[in-house]
Design a protein around this motif. Sequence first.
Motif, PDB file in Angstrom:
ATOM      1  N   ASP A  37       0.879  -1.169   0.000  1.00  0.00           N
ATOM      2  CA  ASP A  37       0.000   0.000   0.000  1.00  0.00           C
ATOM      3  C   ASP A  37       0.921   1.224   0.000  1.00  0.00           C
ATOM      4  O   ASP A  37       1.437   1.626   1.043  1.00  0.00           O
ATOM      5  CB  ASP A  37      -0.884  -0.050   1.250  1.00  0.00           C
ATOM      6  CG  ASP A  37      -1.780   1.168   1.387  1.00  0.00           C
ATOM      7  OD1 ASP A  37      -1.541   2.188   0.699  1.00  0.00           O
ATOM      8  OD2 ASP A  37      -2.721   1.104   2.202  1.00  0.00           O
ATOM      9  N   ARG A  40       0.108   4.199   2.244  1.00  0.00           N
ATOM     10  CA  ARG A  40       0.490   4.011   3.643  1.00  0.00           C
ATOM     11  C   ARG A  40       2.004   4.151   3.821  1.00  0.00           C
ATOM     12  O   ARG A  40       2.476   4.815   4.750  1.00  0.00           O
ATOM     13  CB  ARG A  40       0.031   2.636   4.144  1.00  0.00           C
ATOM     14  CG  ARG A  40       0.449   2.394   5.582  1.00  0.00           C
ATOM     15  CD  ARG A  40       0.119   1.019   6.109  1.00  0.00           C
ATOM     16  NE  ARG A  40       0.877   0.765   7.335  1.00  0.00           N
ATOM     17  CZ  ARG A  40       0.439   1.050   8.551  1.00  0.00           C
ATOM     18  NH1 ARG A  40      -0.751   1.570   8.731  1.00  0.00           N
ATOM     19  NH2 ARG A  40       1.203   0.807   9.603  1.00  0.00           N
ATOM     20  N   TYR A  59       5.928   8.637  15.365  1.00  0.00           N
ATOM     21  CA  TYR A  59       5.768   7.531  14.429  1.00  0.00           C
ATOM     22  C   TYR A  59       4.733   6.550  14.960  1.00  0.00           C
ATOM     23  O   TYR A  59       4.835   6.089  16.098  1.00  0.00           O
ATOM     24  CB  TYR A  59       7.109   6.839  14.215  1.00  0.00           C
ATOM     25  CG  TYR A  59       7.032   5.639  13.301  1.00  0.00           C
ATOM     26  CD1 TYR A  59       6.599   5.779  11.986  1.00  0.00           C
ATOM     27  CD2 TYR A  59       7.394   4.376  13.749  1.00  0.00           C
ATOM     28  CE1 TYR A  59       6.523   4.679  11.141  1.00  0.00           C
ATOM     29  CE2 TYR A  59       7.328   3.268  12.912  1.00  0.00           C
ATOM     30  CZ  TYR A  59       6.887   3.425  11.614  1.00  0.00           C
ATOM     31  OH  TYR A  59       6.812   2.333  10.786  1.00  0.00           O
ATOM     32  N   HIS A  68       9.329  -5.233   7.611  1.00  0.00           N
ATOM     33  CA  HIS A  68      10.218  -5.725   6.560  1.00  0.00           C
ATOM     34  C   HIS A  68      10.373  -7.243   6.565  1.00  0.00           C
ATOM     35  O   HIS A  68      11.153  -7.792   5.797  1.00  0.00           O
ATOM     36  CB  HIS A  68      11.572  -5.009   6.652  1.00  0.00           C
ATOM     37  CG  HIS A  68      11.448  -3.535   6.420  1.00  0.00           C
ATOM     38  ND1 HIS A  68      11.197  -2.635   7.430  1.00  0.00           N
ATOM     39  CD2 HIS A  68      11.472  -2.806   5.277  1.00  0.00           C
ATOM     40  CE1 HIS A  68      11.083  -1.421   6.918  1.00  0.00           C
ATOM     41  NE2 HIS A  68      11.240  -1.485   5.631  1.00  0.00           N
TER      42      HIS A  68
HETATM   43  C1  HEM Z   1      16.575   3.119   6.274  1.00  0.00           C
HETATM   44  C2  HEM Z   1      15.853   2.425   5.515  1.00  0.00           C
HETATM   45  C3  HEM Z   1      14.374   2.203   5.618  1.00  0.00           C
HETATM   46  C4  HEM Z   1      13.409   2.836   6.354  1.00  0.00           C
HETATM   47  C5  HEM Z   1      13.572   3.976   7.336  1.00  0.00           C
HETATM   48  C6  HEM Z   1      12.162   2.195   6.025  1.00  0.00           C
HETATM   49  C7  HEM Z   1      10.933   2.574   6.549  1.00  0.00           C
HETATM   50  C8  HEM Z   1       9.745   1.954   6.272  1.00  0.00           C
HETATM   51  C9  HEM Z   1       8.471   2.324   6.834  1.00  0.00           C
HETATM   52  C10 HEM Z   1       8.232   3.473   7.800  1.00  0.00           C
HETATM   53  C11 HEM Z   1       7.538   1.479   6.352  1.00  0.00           C
HETATM   54  C12 HEM Z   1       6.033   1.467   6.659  1.00  0.00           C
HETATM   55  C13 HEM Z   1       5.720   0.646   7.892  1.00  0.00           C
HETATM   56  C14 HEM Z   1       4.231   0.517   8.126  1.00  0.00           C
HETATM   57  O1  HEM Z   1       3.485   0.330   7.147  1.00  0.00           O
HETATM   58  O2  HEM Z   1       3.795   0.607   9.296  1.00  0.00           O
HETATM   59  C15 HEM Z   1       8.236   0.570   5.449  1.00  0.00           C
HETATM   60  C16 HEM Z   1       7.636  -0.425   4.711  1.00  0.00           C
HETATM   61  C17 HEM Z   1       8.262  -1.104   3.689  1.00  0.00           C
HETATM   62  N1  HEM Z   1       9.599  -1.081   3.374  1.00  0.00           N
HETATM   63 FE1  HEM Z   1      10.989   0.011   4.280  1.00  0.00          FE
HETATM   64  N2  HEM Z   1      12.390   1.203   5.127  1.00  0.00           N
HETATM   65  C18 HEM Z   1      13.723   1.187   4.851  1.00  0.00           C
HETATM   66  C19 HEM Z   1      14.382   0.356   3.975  1.00  0.00           C
HETATM   67  C20 HEM Z   1      13.766  -0.472   3.084  1.00  0.00           C
HETATM   68  C21 HEM Z   1      14.421  -1.179   2.010  1.00  0.00           C
HETATM   69  C22 HEM Z   1      15.916  -1.143   1.732  1.00  0.00           C
HETATM   70  C23 HEM Z   1      13.463  -1.852   1.340  1.00  0.00           C
HETATM   71  C24 HEM Z   1      13.588  -2.720   0.116  1.00  0.00           C
HETATM   72  C25 HEM Z   1      14.364  -2.410  -0.880  1.00  0.00           C
HETATM   73  C26 HEM Z   1      12.198  -1.589   2.002  1.00  0.00           C
HETATM   74  C27 HEM Z   1      10.988  -2.124   1.639  1.00  0.00           C
HETATM   75  C28 HEM Z   1       9.803  -1.881   2.290  1.00  0.00           C
HETATM   76  C29 HEM Z   1       8.538  -2.467   1.873  1.00  0.00           C
HETATM   77  C30 HEM Z   1       8.327  -3.406   0.696  1.00  0.00           C
HETATM   78  C31 HEM Z   1       7.567  -1.965   2.749  1.00  0.00           C
HETATM   79  C32 HEM Z   1       6.054  -2.205   2.704  1.00  0.00           C
HETATM   80  C33 HEM Z   1       5.667  -3.402   3.480  1.00  0.00           C
HETATM   81  C34 HEM Z   1       4.175  -3.630   3.324  1.00  0.00           C
HETATM   82  O3  HEM Z   1       3.708  -3.743   2.200  1.00  0.00           O
HETATM   83  O4  HEM Z   1       3.483  -3.654   4.353  1.00  0.00           O
HETATM   84  N3  HEM Z   1      12.424  -0.739   3.058  1.00  0.00           N
HETATM   85  N4  HEM Z   1       9.572   0.881   5.432  1.00  0.00           N
END
Ligand code: HEM
Length: 116
Positions: A37, A40, A59, A68
């Motif tokens: 999403d 979101r 947050y 993740h």
């Molecule tokens: C410092 C690095 C990162 C931060 C601060 C971060 C932060 C976040 C946050 C705040 C969310 C949303 C959480 C929620 O829905 O409650 C999220 C979701 C997500 N992140 Fe990251 N992220 C980081 C690195 C990465 C990396 C490197 C990847 C992949 C290449 C990634 C892939 C995803 C995916 C796919 C979601 C969505 C999960 C879902 O569909 O529910 N993130 N991330």
Amino acid sequence: SLYQRLGAEQGINAIVDGLLYQIEHDERIVHHFADSDIGRFRAMLAEQLCDLTGGPCQYSGSTMQESHTGFNITLADYDALVEGLIKVMQRQQISLADQNALLALLAPMYKDISYR
Ligand code: HEM
């Protein structure tokens, strides 16, 4: 605060939107977001960056470990996302010191995000 130096709410929103654009156009990592999403993700990331940098936000999303899990995010994936983030910050003329300050706040999250 770093929040102010990044341009407050407007600046953070621009960073998040820029990063989303980079991710969308990065074939190395875009697949991870296929079922997400994005609305979101956008809102939660903006809130998290605001909170982390000393802005007036709390947050309210999932933990980094929870959100993740199941993606098996590698070091290369993480580096690709950070590369995109740096491009966006350079484009927004954020000083090198402030770029590094933000990256330093994110770096400790790597252990919670990767290989889950
Ligand atoms: C410092 C690095 C990162 C931060 C601060 C971060 C932060 C976040 C946050 C705040 C969310 C949303 C959480 C929620 O829905 O409650 C999220 C979701 C997500 N992140 Fe990251 N992220 C980081 C690195 C990465 C990396 C490197 C990847 C992949 C290449 C990634 C892939 C995803 C995916 C796919 C979601 C969505 C999960 C879902 O569909 O529910 N993130 N991330």
